[in-house]
Design an enzyme around this catalytic site. Structure first.
Site, PDB file in Angstrom:
ATOM      1  N   THR A 161       7.429  -7.598 -12.627  1.00 54.34           N
ATOM      2  CA  THR A 161       6.778  -8.908 -12.789  1.00 54.34           C
ATOM      3  C   THR A 161       5.888  -9.182 -11.588  1.00 54.34           C
ATOM      4  O   THR A 161       6.329  -9.076 -10.448  1.00 54.34           O
ATOM      5  CB  THR A 161       7.849 -10.012 -12.904  1.00 54.34           C
ATOM      6  OG1 THR A 161       8.688  -9.707 -14.011  1.00 54.34           O
ATOM      7  CG2 THR A 161       7.211 -11.379 -13.093  1.00 54.34           C
ATOM      8  N   ASN A 201      -4.972   3.762  11.627  1.00 54.49           N
ATOM      9  CA  ASN A 201      -4.255   2.574  12.094  1.00 54.49           C
ATOM     10  C   ASN A 201      -3.910   2.618  13.578  1.00 54.49           C
ATOM     11  O   ASN A 201      -3.794   1.590  14.222  1.00 54.49           O
ATOM     12  CB  ASN A 201      -2.973   2.361  11.273  1.00 54.49           C
ATOM     13  CG  ASN A 201      -2.134   3.608  11.169  1.00 54.49           C
ATOM     14  OD1 ASN A 201      -2.631   4.662  10.790  1.00 54.49           O
ATOM     15  ND2 ASN A 201      -0.868   3.519  11.509  1.00 54.49           N
ATOM     16  N   HIS A 219      -1.797  -7.743   3.534  1.00 52.94           N
ATOM     17  CA  HIS A 219      -1.438  -8.346   4.831  1.00 52.94           C
ATOM     18  C   HIS A 219      -2.270  -7.831   6.001  1.00 52.94           C
ATOM     19  O   HIS A 219      -2.156  -8.339   7.106  1.00 52.94           O
ATOM     20  CB  HIS A 219       0.070  -8.218   5.104  1.00 52.94           C
ATOM     21  CG  HIS A 219       0.575  -6.864   5.461  1.00 52.94           C
ATOM     22  ND1 HIS A 219       0.901  -6.529   6.758  1.00 52.94           N
ATOM     23  CD2 HIS A 219       0.837  -5.755   4.724  1.00 52.94           C
ATOM     24  CE1 HIS A 219       1.362  -5.283   6.781  1.00 52.94           C
ATOM     25  NE2 HIS A 219       1.330  -4.792   5.563  1.00 52.94           N
ATOM     26  N   SER A 240      -4.035  -3.087   1.079  1.00 58.87           N
ATOM     27  CA  SER A 240      -2.880  -3.946   1.327  1.00 58.87           C
ATOM     28  C   SER A 240      -3.356  -5.329   1.744  1.00 58.87           C
ATOM     29  O   SER A 240      -4.283  -5.447   2.545  1.00 58.87           O
ATOM     30  CB  SER A 240      -2.037  -3.318   2.441  1.00 58.87           C
ATOM     31  OG  SER A 240      -0.882  -4.065   2.674  1.00 58.87           O
ATOM     32  N   CYS A 265       5.290   1.895  13.665  1.00 64.72           N
ATOM     33  CA  CYS A 265       6.374   2.799  13.272  1.00 64.72           C
ATOM     34  C   CYS A 265       6.801   3.656  14.459  1.00 64.72           C
ATOM     35  O   CYS A 265       7.974   3.887  14.678  1.00 64.72           O
ATOM     36  CB  CYS A 265       5.933   3.717  12.140  1.00 64.72           C
ATOM     37  SG  CYS A 265       4.830   2.941  10.996  1.00 64.72           S
ATOM     38  N   ALA A 325       0.843  -1.201   0.000  1.00 62.36           N
ATOM     39  CA  ALA A 325       0.000   0.000   0.000  1.00 62.36           C
ATOM     40  C   ALA A 325       0.877   1.249   0.000  1.00 62.36           C
ATOM     41  O   ALA A 325       0.494   2.285  -0.547  1.00 62.36           O
ATOM     42  CB  ALA A 325      -0.932  -0.003   1.207  1.00 62.36           C
ATOM     43  N   THR A 326       2.049   1.140   0.598  1.00 58.94           N
ATOM     44  CA  THR A 326       2.967   2.291   0.595  1.00 58.94           C
ATOM     45  C   THR A 326       3.282   2.691  -0.850  1.00 58.94           C
ATOM     46  O   THR A 326       3.268   3.881  -1.197  1.00 58.94           O
ATOM     47  CB  THR A 326       4.261   1.930   1.356  1.00 58.94           C
ATOM     48  OG1 THR A 326       3.915   1.629   2.709  1.00 58.94           O
ATOM     49  CG2 THR A 326       5.269   3.062   1.314  1.00 58.94           C
ATOM     50  N   GLN A 337      -6.688   0.064   6.490  1.00 58.46           N
ATOM     51  CA  GLN A 337      -7.282  -0.499   7.711  1.00 58.46           C
ATOM     52  C   GLN A 337      -8.800  -0.652   7.598  1.00 58.46           C
ATOM     53  O   GLN A 337      -9.416  -1.323   8.427  1.00 58.46           O
ATOM     54  CB  GLN A 337      -6.942   0.380   8.926  1.00 58.46           C
ATOM     55  CG  GLN A 337      -5.457   0.522   9.202  1.00 58.46           C
ATOM     56  CD  GLN A 337      -4.833  -0.710   9.849  1.00 58.46           C
ATOM     57  OE1 GLN A 337      -5.521  -1.593  10.359  1.00 58.46           O
ATOM     58  NE2 GLN A 337      -3.511  -0.780   9.819  1.00 58.46           N
TER      59      GLN A 337
HETATM   60  N1  PLP Z   1      -1.677   2.973   5.542  1.00 57.54           N
HETATM   61  C1  PLP Z   1      -2.081   2.497   6.725  1.00 57.54           C
HETATM   62  C2  PLP Z   1      -3.257   3.119   7.409  1.00 57.54           C
HETATM   63  C3  PLP Z   1      -1.408   1.419   7.314  1.00 57.54           C
HETATM   64  O1  PLP Z   1      -1.817   0.944   8.497  1.00 57.54           O
HETATM   65  C4  PLP Z   1      -0.311   0.850   6.632  1.00 57.54           C
HETATM   66  C5  PLP Z   1       0.477  -0.239   7.232  1.00 57.54           C
HETATM   67  O2  PLP Z   1       0.796  -0.208   8.410  1.00 57.54           O
HETATM   68  C6  PLP Z   1       0.051   1.376   5.378  1.00 57.54           C
HETATM   69  C7  PLP Z   1      -0.655   2.443   4.869  1.00 57.54           C
HETATM   70  C8  PLP Z   1       1.174   0.784   4.579  1.00 57.54           C
HETATM   71  O3  PLP Z   1       0.817  -0.499   4.105  1.00 57.54           O
HETATM   72  P1  PLP Z   1       1.923  -1.513   3.523  1.00 57.54           P
HETATM   73  O4  PLP Z   1       2.451  -2.265   4.722  1.00 57.54           O
HETATM   74  O5  PLP Z   1       1.189  -2.413   2.584  1.00 57.54           O
HETATM   75  O6  PLP Z   1       2.949  -0.699   2.856  1.00 57.54           O
END
Ligand code: PLP
Length: 372
Positions: free
Chosen positions: A232, A149, A196, A194, A315, A69-70, A177
């Site tokens: 890929t 989050n 995971h 995302s 983080c 997602a980042t 989330q």
């Molecule tokens: N945005 C939110 C609200 C998240 O909680 C997270 C992951 O902690 C991300 C973005 C980033 O996701 P990814 O781990 O897939 O890069």
């Protein structure tokens, strides 16, 4: 070990592991190659694409798979800036966004973007009047997350998307989330998700893009994702993401009801004296971010090493700095320091959650005596 860190990541669903396994062990073909094996892998990727799109539940667009997602958020922000019409150089976001949004926006300020970061109210929710005041014909994009989050509060993203459109701007929703848990904003132009966080594998995300609102590419190369995103694709990760999305959709009510029951059980087991950080009514209840006077969250983490929980966001934990989200709620330094986040969901049992909360409450009491 009791796992209460569902916002950091979620356990892989057994069905997801099973679906991925052949694509890890035997079916190794490149999904972009023209061989029969390649075409089979490509077909599996396309099934997964449909599953993720259906679970997102928004029509009028499609996804591109990304590495996280980042990446999706970086792409949405930087690529939209690149395609912005002349005169539109403002981005509006909110103080409690994830670092992927805030740091990308900050980076863009060195590349011609005029950035506005809106505060939140003490319940963690953005004031729509603040947004209304800031919107003008120079705004290119408004970025607001669905579920936070760190504190689980739900932002009014549907209204925000409408307001952005009224000003001729795009709306990006970080739905990492919220995906699989609450309805996503049907009016958003760009949505980042995302795998995971929904019991899928790590290392894969997606950007949903409204037709016509696709950002300029961020990654250049083979153009595997409709010439918009290069690299890929991993059939195993795509298949895992698809299966996780399908499960999240089919189990939505069951998962939601389970989380509601766990929330009540956790608060009961913790006992009196705890304050919930952020709104309790506009909230995803699998996130219990709480504080208690006299508690030292970091010491509690050290005392309870067989319970996985967090100080706020993964983080912020370990950095020694109070989280930017708790600071945005105007919590004092001691209040932020006394905050912990318990995250639970599909595979959390009531018994293990209650046991963990009893132990957390006992450690909190012990800390109180120590400080007295
Ligand atoms: N945005 C939110 C609200 C998240 O909680 C997270 C992951 O902690 C991300 C973005 C980033 O996701 P990814 O781990 O897939 O890069």
């Amino acid at each position: 070990m009791i796992y209460l860190d569902y916002q950091a990541t979620t356990p892989l669903a057994p069905e997801v592991g099973e679906a991925m396994s052949p694509w890890i062990e035997e079916r190794f073909a490149n999904p972009h190659s023209p061989s029969r094996w390649g075409r089979e892998a490509d077909a599996a990727v396309e099934v997964a694409r449909g599953q993720v799109e259906r679970a997102i539940g928004v029509t009028g667009g499609s996804i591109a798979f990304t590495g996280s997602a980042t990446e999706a958020i970086n792409w949405a922000l930087k690529g939209s800036k690149e395609k912005a019409p002349p005169g539109r150089n403002r981005i509006i976001t909110v103080a409690t966004e994830h670092a992927a949004v805030l740091d990308s926006c900050e980076w863009l300020t060195d590349h011609g973007v005029d950035l506005t970061i809106l505060p939140v109210k003490r319940d963690g929710i953005v004031d729509l009047e603040d947004l209304e005041r800031e919107l003008d014909e120079r705004v290119l994009l408004v970025a607001v997350m669905s579920v936070n989050n760190e504190i689980g509060v739900i932002q009014p993203v549907t209204e925000i998307a409408r307001m952005a459109h009224d000003a001729g701007a795009l709306m990006l929703c970080d739905a990492v989330q919220g995906f699989g848990r609450i309805d996503l904003p049907t009016e958003a132009d760009l949505i980042a998700v995302s795998a995971h966080k929904i019991h899928g594998p790590k290392g894969i995300g997606a950007l949903w893009m409204r037709d016509g609102a696709e950002p300029a590419p961020l990654l250049h190369g083979g153009g595997q994702e409709r010439q918009m995103r290069s690299g890929t694709l991993s059939p195993a990760l795509c298949v895992g993401f698809g299966e996780a999305a399908k499960l999240a959709q089919s189990r939505a009510t069951r998962d939601y009801d389970h989380v509601q029951k766990l929330w009540v059980a956790a608060l009961q087991a913790l006992g009196p004296g705890w304050i919930v950080n952020g709104s309790t009514s506009h909230r995803y209840r699998g996130n219990l971010n709480i504080r208690r006077p006299g508690v030292d969250g970091a010491r509690m983490l050290a005392d309870l090493r067989d319970i996985a929980f967090s100080l706020g966001s993964a983080c912020a934990s370990g950095s020694g700095r109070p989280s930017h989200v708790l600071r945005a709620l105007e919590l004092s330094y001691p209040e932020a320091r006394s905050s912990i986040r318990l995250g639970f969901g599909r595979y959390t049992t009531k018994q293990e959650l209650v046991d963990a909360c009893h132990r957390i409450a006992a450690v909190a009491k012990a800390q109180e005596h120590l400080d007295a």
